[in-house]
Design a protein around this motif. Structure first.
Motif, PDB file in Angstrom:
ATOM      1  N   SER A  21     -52.603  -2.955  45.673  1.00 51.06           N
ATOM      2  CA  SER A  21     -51.285  -2.627  45.204  1.00 51.06           C
ATOM      3  C   SER A  21     -51.191  -1.167  44.828  1.00 51.06           C
ATOM      4  O   SER A  21     -51.977  -0.677  44.014  1.00 51.06           O
ATOM      5  CB  SER A  21     -50.973  -3.497  44.000  1.00 51.06           C
ATOM      6  OG  SER A  21     -49.935  -2.930  43.268  1.00 51.06           O
ATOM      7  N   GLN A  22     -50.219  -0.466  45.410  1.00 55.67           N
ATOM      8  CA  GLN A  22     -49.958   0.916  45.053  1.00 55.67           C
ATOM      9  C   GLN A  22     -49.044   0.996  43.846  1.00 55.67           C
ATOM     10  O   GLN A  22     -48.979   2.032  43.182  1.00 55.67           O
ATOM     11  CB  GLN A  22     -49.260   1.615  46.239  1.00 55.67           C
ATOM     12  CG  GLN A  22     -50.122   1.782  47.473  1.00 55.67           C
ATOM     13  CD  GLN A  22     -51.043   2.984  47.330  1.00 55.67           C
ATOM     14  OE1 GLN A  22     -50.879   3.811  46.454  1.00 55.67           O
ATOM     15  NE2 GLN A  22     -52.029   3.060  48.201  1.00 55.67           N
ATOM     16  N   GLU A  23     -48.284  -0.084  43.618  1.00 52.88           N
ATOM     17  CA  GLU A  23     -47.202   0.023  42.641  1.00 52.88           C
ATOM     18  C   GLU A  23     -47.718   0.343  41.251  1.00 52.88           C
ATOM     19  O   GLU A  23     -47.171   1.224  40.570  1.00 52.88           O
ATOM     20  CB  GLU A  23     -46.388  -1.272  42.613  1.00 52.88           C
ATOM     21  CG  GLU A  23     -45.261  -1.200  41.597  1.00 52.88           C
ATOM     22  CD  GLU A  23     -44.225  -2.283  41.790  1.00 52.88           C
ATOM     23  OE1 GLU A  23     -43.713  -2.436  42.916  1.00 52.88           O
ATOM     24  OE2 GLU A  23     -43.930  -2.967  40.812  1.00 52.88           O
ATOM     25  N   SER A  24     -48.752  -0.352  40.804  1.00 52.20           N
ATOM     26  CA  SER A  24     -49.249  -0.126  39.448  1.00 52.20           C
ATOM     27  C   SER A  24     -49.755   1.303  39.309  1.00 52.20           C
ATOM     28  O   SER A  24     -49.589   1.946  38.277  1.00 52.20           O
ATOM     29  CB  SER A  24     -50.376  -1.103  39.138  1.00 52.20           C
ATOM     30  OG  SER A  24     -49.887  -2.415  39.232  1.00 52.20           O
ATOM     31  N   LYS A  25     -50.379   1.792  40.356  1.00 52.58           N
ATOM     32  CA  LYS A  25     -50.911   3.158  40.333  1.00 52.58           C
ATOM     33  C   LYS A  25     -49.782   4.160  40.130  1.00 52.58           C
ATOM     34  O   LYS A  25     -49.884   5.083  39.297  1.00 52.58           O
ATOM     35  CB  LYS A  25     -51.611   3.419  41.663  1.00 52.58           C
ATOM     36  CG  LYS A  25     -52.293   4.756  41.818  1.00 52.58           C
ATOM     37  CD  LYS A  25     -52.971   4.738  43.190  1.00 52.58           C
ATOM     38  CE  LYS A  25     -53.689   6.005  43.487  1.00 52.58           C
ATOM     39  NZ  LYS A  25     -54.378   5.921  44.801  1.00 52.58           N
ATOM     40  N   PHE A  26     -48.686   3.970  40.862  1.00 51.58           N
ATOM     41  CA  PHE A  26     -47.595   4.931  40.745  1.00 51.58           C
ATOM     42  C   PHE A  26     -46.854   4.800  39.429  1.00 51.58           C
ATOM     43  O   PHE A  26     -46.397   5.801  38.862  1.00 51.58           O
ATOM     44  CB  PHE A  26     -46.651   4.802  41.951  1.00 51.58           C
ATOM     45  CG  PHE A  26     -47.101   5.637  43.098  1.00 51.58           C
ATOM     46  CD1 PHE A  26     -48.123   5.201  43.912  1.00 51.58           C
ATOM     47  CD2 PHE A  26     -46.542   6.874  43.334  1.00 51.58           C
ATOM     48  CE1 PHE A  26     -48.575   5.983  44.960  1.00 51.58           C
ATOM     49  CE2 PHE A  26     -46.988   7.670  44.385  1.00 51.58           C
ATOM     50  CZ  PHE A  26     -48.009   7.235  45.193  1.00 51.58           C
ATOM     51  N   LYS A  27     -46.763   3.604  38.923  1.00 52.51           N
ATOM     52  CA  LYS A  27     -46.130   3.459  37.596  1.00 52.51           C
ATOM     53  C   LYS A  27     -46.969   4.178  36.547  1.00 52.51           C
ATOM     54  O   LYS A  27     -46.445   4.816  35.633  1.00 52.51           O
ATOM     55  CB  LYS A  27     -45.984   1.979  37.239  1.00 52.51           C
ATOM     56  CG  LYS A  27     -44.833   1.307  37.963  1.00 52.51           C
ATOM     57  CD  LYS A  27     -44.719  -0.156  37.582  1.00 52.51           C
ATOM     58  CE  LYS A  27     -43.523  -0.777  38.298  1.00 52.51           C
ATOM     59  NZ  LYS A  27     -43.491  -2.230  38.186  1.00 52.51           N
ATOM     60  N   ALA A  28     -48.300   4.100  36.675  1.00 53.70           N
ATOM     61  CA  ALA A  28     -49.176   4.799  35.726  1.00 53.70           C
ATOM     62  C   ALA A  28     -49.008   6.307  35.874  1.00 53.70           C
ATOM     63  O   ALA A  28     -48.940   7.058  34.883  1.00 53.70           O
ATOM     64  CB  ALA A  28     -50.629   4.390  35.972  1.00 53.70           C
ATOM     65  N   LEU A  29     -48.926   6.780  37.110  1.00 56.56           N
ATOM     66  CA  LEU A  29     -48.749   8.220  37.351  1.00 56.56           C
ATOM     67  C   LEU A  29     -47.398   8.685  36.805  1.00 56.56           C
ATOM     68  O   LEU A  29     -47.300   9.766  36.203  1.00 56.56           O
ATOM     69  CB  LEU A  29     -48.836   8.504  38.859  1.00 56.56           C
ATOM     70  CG  LEU A  29     -50.249   8.431  39.451  1.00 56.56           C
ATOM     71  CD1 LEU A  29     -50.189   8.309  40.975  1.00 56.56           C
ATOM     72  CD2 LEU A  29     -51.069   9.651  39.056  1.00 56.56           C
ATOM     73  N   PHE A  30     -46.361   7.879  37.036  1.00 64.09           N
ATOM     74  CA  PHE A  30     -45.031   8.233  36.499  1.00 64.09           C
ATOM     75  C   PHE A  30     -45.110   8.339  34.968  1.00 64.09           C
ATOM     76  O   PHE A  30     -44.559   9.264  34.372  1.00 64.09           O
ATOM     77  CB  PHE A  30     -43.989   7.160  36.863  1.00 64.09           C
ATOM     78  CG  PHE A  30     -43.518   7.188  38.280  1.00 64.09           C
ATOM     79  CD1 PHE A  30     -42.390   6.471  38.654  1.00 64.09           C
ATOM     80  CD2 PHE A  30     -44.182   7.893  39.275  1.00 64.09           C
ATOM     81  CE1 PHE A  30     -41.940   6.464  39.974  1.00 64.09           C
ATOM     82  CE2 PHE A  30     -43.750   7.882  40.595  1.00 64.09           C
ATOM     83  CZ  PHE A  30     -42.611   7.166  40.945  1.00 64.09           C
ATOM     84  N   MET A  31     -45.808   7.369  34.379  1.00 64.62           N
ATOM     85  CA  MET A  31     -45.870   7.324  32.917  1.00 64.62           C
ATOM     86  C   MET A  31     -46.526   8.589  32.372  1.00 64.62           C
ATOM     87  O   MET A  31     -46.068   9.171  31.389  1.00 64.62           O
ATOM     88  CB  MET A  31     -46.643   6.077  32.472  1.00 64.62           C
ATOM     89  CG  MET A  31     -46.371   5.694  31.038  1.00 64.62           C
ATOM     90  SD  MET A  31     -47.280   4.239  30.505  1.00 64.62           S
ATOM     91  CE  MET A  31     -46.510   2.933  31.445  1.00 64.62           C
ATOM     92  N   TYR A  32     -47.584   9.006  33.039  1.00 62.71           N
ATOM     93  CA  TYR A  32     -48.243  10.257  32.618  1.00 62.71           C
ATOM     94  C   TYR A  32     -47.263  11.422  32.728  1.00 62.71           C
ATOM     95  O   TYR A  32     -47.173  12.281  31.849  1.00 62.71           O
ATOM     96  CB  TYR A  32     -49.495  10.504  33.460  1.00 62.71           C
ATOM     97  CG  TYR A  32     -50.029  11.911  33.273  1.00 62.71           C
ATOM     98  CD1 TYR A  32     -49.937  12.858  34.292  1.00 62.71           C
ATOM     99  CD2 TYR A  32     -50.587  12.304  32.049  1.00 62.71           C
ATOM    100  CE1 TYR A  32     -50.386  14.143  34.105  1.00 62.71           C
ATOM    101  CE2 TYR A  32     -51.037  13.588  31.863  1.00 62.71           C
ATOM    102  CZ  TYR A  32     -50.940  14.517  32.889  1.00 62.71           C
ATOM    103  OH  TYR A  32     -51.377  15.803  32.698  1.00 62.71           O
TER     104      TYR A  32
END
Lengths: 169, 797
Positions: A21-32
């Motif tokens: 899953s890429q989604e969790s990774k991008f949500k984490a990056l967005f959060m940062y």
């Protein structure tokens, strides 16, 4: 077709899934990246920068990777798993996964006005409760942002972040 | 070394990543470090390239979509504490279902049989046709609570749902939520076997949107739905919709009963004086133009709706919906002694108001209109009105949610404008009312993975003049968001309905015969104001697991006991019997022994039968990849009837005659010599008596199939095409009507829809329902149900 043939085909189909899953990774990056455009109250700019995650979520390992590589200003990032008996006011950010959305009302009341940015991922949440809400628009990951909800918890918002997201009121 | 590092950093600074020119493969090779250095707007573009959301979106849509029905507030279906299934709008569009009833074939636990084209029989889990051997009316489902946006839409004449009278279409729907098992404690009476709640769409932004779904069949059937929404301001949104559908029956013949043996299918034009009915006099031919102007019509319905949504603040919201509908169908359920179908015409309107003010929720709903439930007989036309007020309040005390509520339902049905009420020519003969005052309390406690729910409800009816209680106790435990086990104990009761309570009908089955039956022969039907209400108790265990992120498996095992079913049965019978040798010069009279029934009194009462059902349902959903998802579901069940009397109403009449003769309750003189003023009537009144007790048996109930279920696969080969194939199947059943019995053979109904996006989300499609054209009947004594082949367009912007 015999029953065992159906089961074999079904099993092969399941195994063929990517499971990645890429989604969790991008949500984490967005959060940062959100942290670059938000300003917390003075007392929240000392010590560790705490990102709390309520319950279980695939975002946790992604946030832990980021916390090892990056800081928020001079603050080290700490990732904490939270539950109903935790002290939310120690967090700078509290992420509430979609499967915990039923608890949002009580969570919000427990961290109201304490410099905790609530981030959610369920349609409509930014309008009512959270400061930032992950959404999908035409199939792509994006986010809604509610400036007044953020300001009500003592956090200031840079206009650049407002321009990158979908502003809701 | 230092020069090397400087060189590397200079090199990387001199070659910035141009995200806009990246391919998906290049984007996937970026490291975490590179992603963390990227400006935020580039990161947003990258997310678009990688399409991060499509499979996650599928997971949410297919595996873990939202449901409100189970706990009356939004929660993911994984966490829902009862056996619930959700059919989303997206699934309905992709699968090509043409009606809500057909959509219910996409989830476990629902038995759906098509009677005539476009008209369906729907049951949750079973208890259909209990007790068997009764009239069509008793095959209808009066045990499920069917609602649109929590507004009751079944009818109060008998508690079954006239699906064609639902004013909304598929384009109006956000999702259909189904809860299996007694849920009256939360929703009120009639959530006995469960709840079906159709939730309409709410526009979520000021942006205008339009949906049009229109398709036509090669047989001339048409289905068309339109929905359009617009925002006046961010807080004031409006949606309007309309729908029209017309279907043709797969055959024009109807099934004629035969008084002596098996009936036959024939043309409605054959209905004349040569047709001898099952009971009563030969048919007096009236022009059928008034009754069946279009015998090929399956269903024709038209609806129009409008909603206004106003959010004053995040805690204060209002919405109001209103609409009207008009429908005309040929289907069961109301019986007549000649043939097995009837025509039903309804026009109605509704108003539905919701207010949410912080923790307080209020709903007022009104539905009213005119329904002619058997256009072939004048006695079954009614004006009706149903009003409901529901007030609930939700408060949180730490980990406990408390939700008290009160409700008041008032309904009237009236036939006074359509029949001669003074001479009891109608079914109700006047305006009759039913009321229900309810109070409920729900407690919902969460502690980490543990959830405990206790709910209770009291209902006070005018008839029966009693207070009924319902309850639900649920315990569930959620392990790591991957496993959920739950146990449920619940009880729920049916409401009282007009047919059971107020029937007051005089049917002249034989015209007056001079000196023999001067007043003709009559059946009197009477209601029962003290009828006990059918009640179900259930014990259920459920297990839900996500063995991987892309798979969800649901298993539920249930046991139910249902009692106090109502039946329509013989109370007493008065006859005159004539033996051979007597030959008055009366037309139609023969020299054979004949009985002339002066009257038979039939009333609605509680049957002694108990239905015990045990079953298991499974539901496995899998998202294979972004382009392919699949689900398979089914229910195995066994129902045993205890204290069942296999004697039909008709047979009871015959037994009564035999008993009277055996007990010497007929005076033979009067059998030979009719007198100008016959006074020798022989009254037989003992239906609840010895012979009934002696006849009680336990037997397996064969009306409910032992297995029913299906599967669905959706495949998108590329961005423009979508292929959806689904199957619904059931095993053999025995349909036992009061007059005859027939086997319903197993059927494998395969459907296929192929759609192509011509521009953005706008599609053209071909749609085949029952692709293989298996014409087996799905319901007793009704039509062949063959294949439907349609083509259409779907507009979505």
């Amino acid at each position: 077709m015999r029953k065992k043939h159906i089961l074999l085909i079904y099993g092969l189909l399941i195994l063929s899934t990517t499971g990645f899953s890429q989604e969790s990774k991008f949500k984490a990056l967005f959060m940062y990246n959100f942290t670059k455009y938000l300003e917390w109250p003075i007392d929240k700019q000392k010590g560790d920068f705490v990102i709390g995650v309520y319950g279980k979520s695939d975002i946790i390992p992604e946030l832990k990777i980021i916390s090892e590589k990056k800081k928020v200003g001079l603050q080290s990032i700490i990732i904490k798993e939270m539950n109903s008996s935790s002290n939310f006011s120690s967090c700078n950010i509290l992420f509430v996964p979609e499967n915990q959305s039923a608890n949002i009302a009580s969570i919000a009341s427990n961290c109201s006005g304490k410099g905790v940015v609530l981030i959610t991922e369920k349609p409509g949440m930014a309008k009512t409760t959270s400061g930032i809400n992950y959404v999908k628009v035409d199939g792509k990951q994006s986010f809604e942002i509610n400036k007044s909800n953020l300001e009500n918890c003592g956090v200031k918002v840079n206009s650049v972040l407002l321009s990158l997201g979908i502003v809701v009121q | 070394m230092i020069l090397f590092i400087i060189g590397q950093s200079i090199f990387s600074q001199n070659t910035p990543i141009d995200v806009s020119k990246m391919t998906k493969e290049q984007a996937m090779e970026l490291s975490y470090d590179q992603l963390l250095e990227m400006p935020f707007d580039d990161l947003l573009k990258l997310a678009e390239i990688l399409g991060v959301s499509s499979i996650e979106e599928l997971y949410t849509l297919i595996l873990n979509n939202d449901v409100t029905a189970a706990s009356k507030k939004a929660e993911s279906s994984f966490e829902a504490p009862l056996s619930t299934s959700v059919i989303t709008y997206d699934e309905m569009i992709k699968s090509g279902v043409t009606t809500f009833e057909e959509a219910l074939r996409l989830i476990p636990g629902v038995i759906v049989r098509q009677k005539t084209n476009g008209n369906f029989d729907v049951h949750l889990r079973g208890n259909d046709g209990v007790p068997p051997g009764n009239m069509f009316l008793y095959t209808e489902n009066s045990l499920s609570l069917v609602m649109i946006d929590n507004r009751v839409v079944y009818n109060y004449s008998n508690g079954n749902t006239f699906w064609e009278t639902l004013p909304i279409g598929i384009a109006d729907v956000d999702r259909i939520e189904v809860v299996r098992g007694p849920s009256s404690a939360l929703y009120g009476p009639n959530a006995v076997s469960g709840v079906i709640n159709i939730v309409t769409k709410k526009p979520d932004s000021k942006k205008s949107s339009v949906n049009v779904l229109a398709q036509g069949g090669i047989d001339g059937s048409v289905y068309s739905d339109l929905s359009a929404s617009v925002g006046i301001t961010d807080n004031l949104l409006i949606r309007v919709s309309g729908n029209y559908r017309t279907t043709k029956r797969f055959q024009e013949e109807v099934y004629f009963w035969n008084p002596d043996s098996i009936g036959h299918y024939g043309s409605i034009d054959d209905l004349n004086t040569t047709i001898v009915p099952k009971i009563g006099t030969p048919y007096e031919r009236n022009p059928t133009d008034e009754k069946f102007p279009n015998p090929s019509l399956g269903r024709e319905s038209l609806g129009a709706n409008a909603w206004i949504y106003y959010d004053l603040s995040k805690d204060i919201k209002f919405n109001i919906g209103a609409g009207l509908q008009n429908s005309d169908v040929i289907t069961t359920p109301l019986d007549n002694p000649y043939y097995a179908l009837t025509r039903r015409i309804t026009e109605s309107k509704y108003l539905d108001f919701h207010a949410k003010v912080k923790g307080l929720n209020y709903q007022y709903s009104y539905t009213g209109g005119t329904s002619d439930i058997s256009a072939t007989k004048p006695e079954f036309k009614f004006d009706y009105s149903v009003m409901n007020n529901i007030l609930e309040y939700e408060l949180f005390i730490k980990k406990l949610t408390i939700r008290p509520g009160i409700s008041y339902m008032y309904t009237f049905y009236s036939d006074k404008d359509y029949v001669d009420t003074e001479n009891n020519k109608g079914f109700l003969n006047g305006k009759k009312t039913l009321t229900d005052l309810g109070a409920s309390l729900r407690l919902d406690y969460h502690l980490k993975g543990l959830r405990l729910v206790a709910a209770g409800r009291l209902d006070k009816y005018n008839y029966p003049d009693k207070i009924y209680s319902s309850y639900q106790f649920i315990g569930s435990y959620n392990f790591n968001q991957k496993h959920l086990v739950r146990g449920v104990v619940s009880k729920a009761n049916r409401s009282s309905f007009f047919v059971d309570v107020y029937s007051n009908y005089d049917w002249m089955v034989m015209p007056p015969i001079e000196n023999i039956l001067p007043e003709g022969g009559h059946f009197y039907f009477s209601g029962n104001k003290e009828m006990k209400l059918a009640t179900m108790q259930m014990f259920e265990l459920g297990y839900r697991v996500k063995p991987a992120k892309n798979i969800q498996v649901d298993l539920e095992g249930f046991y139910t006991k249902t009692t106090d079913f109502d039946v329509f049965s013989m109370d007493s019978i008065n006859i005159r019997v004539y033996m051979s040798g007597f030959n008055p010069a009366i037309p139609g009279f023969t020299s054979k022994p004949q009985d002339f029934r002066q009257y038979a009194a039939i009333s609605y009462k509680n049957s002694k039968v108990e239905s015990h059902q045990i079953g298991v349902s499974f539901d496995i959903k899998t998202v294979i990849n972004e382009n392919l998802y699949f689900k398979i579901f089914g229910t195995f069940q066994k129902t045993t009837l205890k204290n069942y009397t296999p004697i039909t109403t008709e047979q009871a009449g015959g037994i009564m005659v035999g008993e009277a003769i055996k007990n010497n309750r007929i005076t033979y003189d009067s059998m030979y010599m009719p007198t100008p003023n016959p006074t020798d009537w022989y009254l037989i009144r003992d239906y609840g008596g010895t012979y009934v007790k002696d006849s009680l048996v336990n037997r397996e109930h064969k009306h409910t199939p032992s297995f029913y279920g299906g599967f669905m696969v959706n495949f998108s080969p590329g961005k423009k095409f979508n292929i959806n194939a689904s199957v619904y199947t059931y095993t053999r059943q025995t349909f036992k009507h009061a007059f005859e019995e027939v086997d319903i053979t197993p059927k494998f109904i395969m459907n296929l829809k192929i759609s192509y996006k011509v521009w953005k989300e706008n599609e053209v499609f071909i749609n085949a329902r029952n692709l293989l054209n298996d014409r087996a009947k799905e319901f007793g004594f009704t039509d062949d149900i063959g294949g439907m082949y349609l083509a259409g367009i779907y507009i979505n912007f």
